[in-house]
Enzyme design. Structure first.
Site, PDB file in Angstrom:
ATOM      1  CD  GLN A 256      -2.498   1.211   2.768  1.00  0.00           C
ATOM      2  OE1 GLN A 256      -2.109   0.506   3.706  1.00  0.00           O
ATOM      3  NE2 GLN A 256      -3.581   1.940   2.828  1.00  0.00           N
ATOM      4  N   GLY A 257       0.780   2.057  -1.054  1.00  0.00           N
ATOM      5  CA  GLY A 257       1.601   3.267  -1.163  1.00  0.00           C
ATOM      6  C   GLY A 257       0.788   4.515  -0.891  1.00  0.00           C
ATOM      7  CE1 TYR A 258      -4.113   4.027  -0.279  1.00  0.00           C
ATOM      8  CE2 TYR A 258      -5.079   4.904   1.721  1.00  0.00           C
ATOM      9  CZ  TYR A 258      -5.216   4.235   0.526  1.00  0.00           C
ATOM     10  OH  TYR A 258      -6.451   3.796   0.143  1.00  0.00           O
TER      11      TYR A 258
ATOM     12  CD  GLU B  47      -6.139  -0.470   7.377  1.00  0.00           C
ATOM     13  OE1 GLU B  47      -6.507   0.658   6.998  1.00  0.00           O
ATOM     14  OE2 GLU B  47      -4.987  -0.717   7.757  1.00  0.00           O
TER      15      GLU B  47
HETATM   16  C1  LIG Z   1       3.910  -0.586  11.439  1.00  0.00           C
HETATM   17  C2  LIG Z   1       3.422   0.417  10.446  1.00  0.00           C
HETATM   18  C3  LIG Z   1       3.092  -0.005   9.170  1.00  0.00           C
HETATM   19  C4  LIG Z   1       2.658   0.922   8.221  1.00  0.00           C
HETATM   20  N1  LIG Z   1       2.369   0.476   6.949  1.00  0.00           N
HETATM   21  C5  LIG Z   1       2.006   1.382   5.997  1.00  0.00           C
HETATM   22  C6  LIG Z   1       1.791   0.953   4.649  1.00  0.00           C
HETATM   23  O1  LIG Z   1       1.913  -0.227   4.323  1.00  0.00           O
HETATM   24  N2  LIG Z   1       1.476   1.880   3.727  1.00  0.00           N
HETATM   25  C7  LIG Z   1       1.327   3.207   4.037  1.00  0.00           C
HETATM   26  O2  LIG Z   1       1.002   4.001   3.153  1.00  0.00           O
HETATM   27  N3  LIG Z   1       1.540   3.653   5.314  1.00  0.00           N
HETATM   28  C8  LIG Z   1       1.878   2.763   6.293  1.00  0.00           C
HETATM   29  N4  LIG Z   1       2.110   3.192   7.591  1.00  0.00           N
HETATM   30  C9  LIG Z   1       2.062   4.633   7.873  1.00  0.00           C
HETATM   31  C10 LIG Z   1       0.878   5.064   8.706  1.00  0.00           C
HETATM   32  O3  LIG Z   1      -0.307   5.057   7.965  1.00  0.00           O
HETATM   33  C11 LIG Z   1       1.222   6.468   9.261  1.00  0.00           C
HETATM   34  O4  LIG Z   1       2.305   6.303  10.161  1.00  0.00           O
HETATM   35  C12 LIG Z   1       0.058   7.100   9.974  1.00  0.00           C
HETATM   36  O5  LIG Z   1      -0.933   7.452   9.041  1.00  0.00           O
HETATM   37  C13 LIG Z   1       0.507   8.372  10.744  1.00  0.00           C
HETATM   38  O6  LIG Z   1       1.173   9.237   9.896  1.00  0.00           O
HETATM   39  P1  LIG Z   1       2.631   9.811  10.260  1.00  0.00           P
HETATM   40  O7  LIG Z   1       3.512   8.675  10.632  1.00  0.00           O
HETATM   41  O8  LIG Z   1       3.065  10.683   9.127  1.00  0.00           O
HETATM   42  O9  LIG Z   1       2.431  10.678  11.551  1.00  0.00           O
HETATM   43  P2  LIG Z   1       1.827  12.144  11.635  1.00  0.00           P
HETATM   44  O10 LIG Z   1       0.600  12.232  10.798  1.00  0.00           O
HETATM   45  O11 LIG Z   1       2.934  13.115  11.354  1.00  0.00           O
HETATM   46  O12 LIG Z   1       1.413  12.221  13.142  1.00  0.00           O
HETATM   47  C14 LIG Z   1       2.361  12.442  14.198  1.00  0.00           C
HETATM   48  C15 LIG Z   1       1.559  12.597  15.498  1.00  0.00           C
HETATM   49  O13 LIG Z   1       0.714  13.755  15.404  1.00  0.00           O
HETATM   50  C16 LIG Z   1      -0.647  13.403  15.646  1.00  0.00           C
HETATM   51  N5  LIG Z   1      -1.545  14.165  14.771  1.00  0.00           N
HETATM   52  C17 LIG Z   1      -1.434  14.350  13.431  1.00  0.00           C
HETATM   53  N6  LIG Z   1      -2.470  15.075  12.976  1.00  0.00           N
HETATM   54  C18 LIG Z   1      -3.264  15.352  14.057  1.00  0.00           C
HETATM   55  C19 LIG Z   1      -4.484  16.054  14.211  1.00  0.00           C
HETATM   56  N7  LIG Z   1      -5.111  16.605  13.181  1.00  0.00           N
HETATM   57  N8  LIG Z   1      -5.014  16.140  15.462  1.00  0.00           N
HETATM   58  C20 LIG Z   1      -4.394  15.561  16.530  1.00  0.00           C
HETATM   59  N9  LIG Z   1      -3.223  14.884  16.428  1.00  0.00           N
HETATM   60  C21 LIG Z   1      -2.666  14.773  15.208  1.00  0.00           C
HETATM   61  C22 LIG Z   1      -0.729  11.930  15.283  1.00  0.00           C
HETATM   62  O14 LIG Z   1      -1.805  11.285  15.919  1.00  0.00           O
HETATM   63  C23 LIG Z   1       0.622  11.421  15.769  1.00  0.00           C
HETATM   64  O15 LIG Z   1       0.598  11.168  17.150  1.00  0.00           O
HETATM   65  C24 LIG Z   1       2.535   2.294   8.560  1.00  0.00           C
HETATM   66  C25 LIG Z   1       2.868   2.713   9.859  1.00  0.00           C
HETATM   67  C26 LIG Z   1       3.302   1.795  10.790  1.00  0.00           C
HETATM   68  C27 LIG Z   1       3.661   2.301  12.167  1.00  0.00           C
END
Ligand SMILES: Cc1cc2nc3c(=O)[nH]c(=O)nc-3n(C[C@H](O)[C@H](O)[C@H](O)COP(=O)(O)OP(=O)(O)OC[C@H]3O[C@@H](n4cnc5c(N)ncnc54)[C@H](O)[C@@H]3O)c2cc1C
Length: 395
Positions: A131-133, A249
């Protein structure tokens, strides 16, 4: 949802149980219980063979129509399968993203040609997906994706970077959220593009996680190509498709997930009985709380499934993600606390972890992926409680 089992449901349970037991005590005994969180790197070739054996027995993708390799199974039968799978100690599925995310998305939003081309190969385990999101600046704020797809004759040319891409190093295909119109409002210029992974122009770099393993990766697209008709839904209408994928999901696998957690709790409880920590009053309370939490999860999952069976998408699914993720992270903490000081010792050199250590470390991620806890609370606040929406930076 009527939760009494009809004779055909019981017959299906017996078939699934017998097949799983035979295989996991026979040819596939080596993969039993392997490949779970923090252990995803284990026995890939063997688990790929397992995926294909499941496919041959028509025990993957149960909800798919028969013509695409599924069984047209009811929601109840899907739940039964996930229960039996967890009970039998089935290994972590390498085809999970195909079955759970892109398969239902193509079924719902894809063209007939896409259904014919992709679904049977997902069901048979022939093609593995990722998944490339997420991107460095697009996680919770997913609409900020910057990876571009530009049309060149009969193809799309993809340029940009994805991150945290689970299983990319094994995948044959990736569904990539791409910007296809840079001038449109950000939710309206995105397309949902299917891209073959094994080509020049894609560079996959593993990210080493705290478990010492690399389940996810950075993926760099530098002129990667895919056929023009590999877009799911309309060009520039990918946001709706992307949100559909996230809804899938949280489907029928939720009950099986609860049973998998129950297996983990049983192991932790057995350890506490053996090492004497079960007589510590606080440990006893935490174990009992975990047991109660599992029951709450089960009833919450049944309630969500009942709504889904009626075709309703309710905000209850947000409660469920928040609840199970928090529960599971706490279970990881109980697992290492029950071990006491032994929890600090690796199972073997250089960094081989015990199941309890893997559980503790990996479950830190549960409250992040699939929508972080804070985001789930925003959803509950806005959609369930009707609170004022949080201010948006842009739309
Ligand atoms: C084990 C694992 C597997 C994954 N696999 C995939 C995958 O296969 N494909 C893919 O595309 N992605 C994948 N991900 C990525 C995952 O979807 C993102 O980590 C997640 O969406 C959070 O985004 P971020 O890491 O950029 O954190 P950020 O969005 O930068 O968030 C950082 C912190 O800020 C908080 N925050 C952000 N916005 C708000 C808001 N509006 N209000 C309050 N708090 C906020 C968040 O809750 C978090 O605590 C994976 C992540 C993990 C940990």
């Amino acid at each position: 949802m009527d939760l009494r089992y009809a004779p055909e449901d019981e017959a299906f349970r017996a078939e699934a149980r017998e097949w799983l037991t035979d295989q996991l005590t026979g040819d596939f005994a080596g993969v039993r219980g392997r490949g779970g969180p923090g252990d995803e790197h284990a026995l890939f070739d063997e688990r790929l063979a397992w995926e294909r054996a499941l496919g041959s027995a028509r025990l993957t993708c149960l909800s798919f129509p028969e013509q695409y390799g599924g069984r047209d199974a009811s929601l109840l039968q899907q739940v039964i399968f996930y229960e039996e799978y967890a009970r039998a100690g089935g290994p972590g599925r390498v085809g999970i993203i195909g079955e759970g995310l892109i398969g239902p998305t193509i079924l719902h939003f894809g063209s007939d040609e896409q259904k014919r081309r992709f679904l049977p190969r997902i069901a048979s385990g022939e093609e593995i997906w990722c998944q490339g999101y997420s991107e460095p600046n697009a996680g919770s704020d997913l609409a900020n994706v910057q990876t571009r797809a530009e049309r060149d004759g009969d193809e799309w040319v993809i340029t940009g970077q994805k991150i945290w891409t689970s299983l990319a190093h094994w995948a044959d295909w990736c569904f990539v959220l791409c910007r296809t119109d840079r001038d449109a409002p950000r939710h309206r210029g995105i397309s949902y593009v299917l891209v073959p992974m094994r080509q020049a122009g894609i560079d996959i770099r593993p990210i080493v996680q705290i478990t010492g393993t690399s389940e996810f990766n950075e993926v760099f697209f530098d002129g990667a190509r895919t056929a023009a008709d590999n877009v799911v839904g309309d060009v520039n209408a990918g946001w709706k498709v992307a949100m559909g994928t996230l809804a899938f999901e949280r489907g029928a696998s939720t009950l099986g997930q609860q049973l998998a957690f129950e297996n983990e709790l049983t192991e932790i409880t057995e350890t506490a009985k053996k090492n004497g920590r079960s007589s510590d009053p606080v440990t006893r309370q935490r174990l009992a709380d975990a047991w109660i939490g599992l029951r709450i999860m089960r009833y919450n999952a049944l309630r969500s499934l009942s709504s889904m069976a009626r075709g309703e998408l309710t905000p209850q699914t947000a409660i469920h993600k928040l609840y199970w993720a928090t529960f599971h992270r706490q279970l990881g903490e109980v697992a290492v606390d029950v071990l006491g000081p032994d929890a600090a010792l690796a199972a073997a050199q250089p960094y081989e972890l015990t199941a309890a250590q893997r559980l503790f470390l990996y479950t830190r991620a549960d409250t992040i992926y699939g929508g972080a806890n804070e985001i789930q609370r925003n959803i509950i606040g806005e959609r369930v409680l009707g609170l004022a929406p949080e201010p948006k930076v842009s739309s």
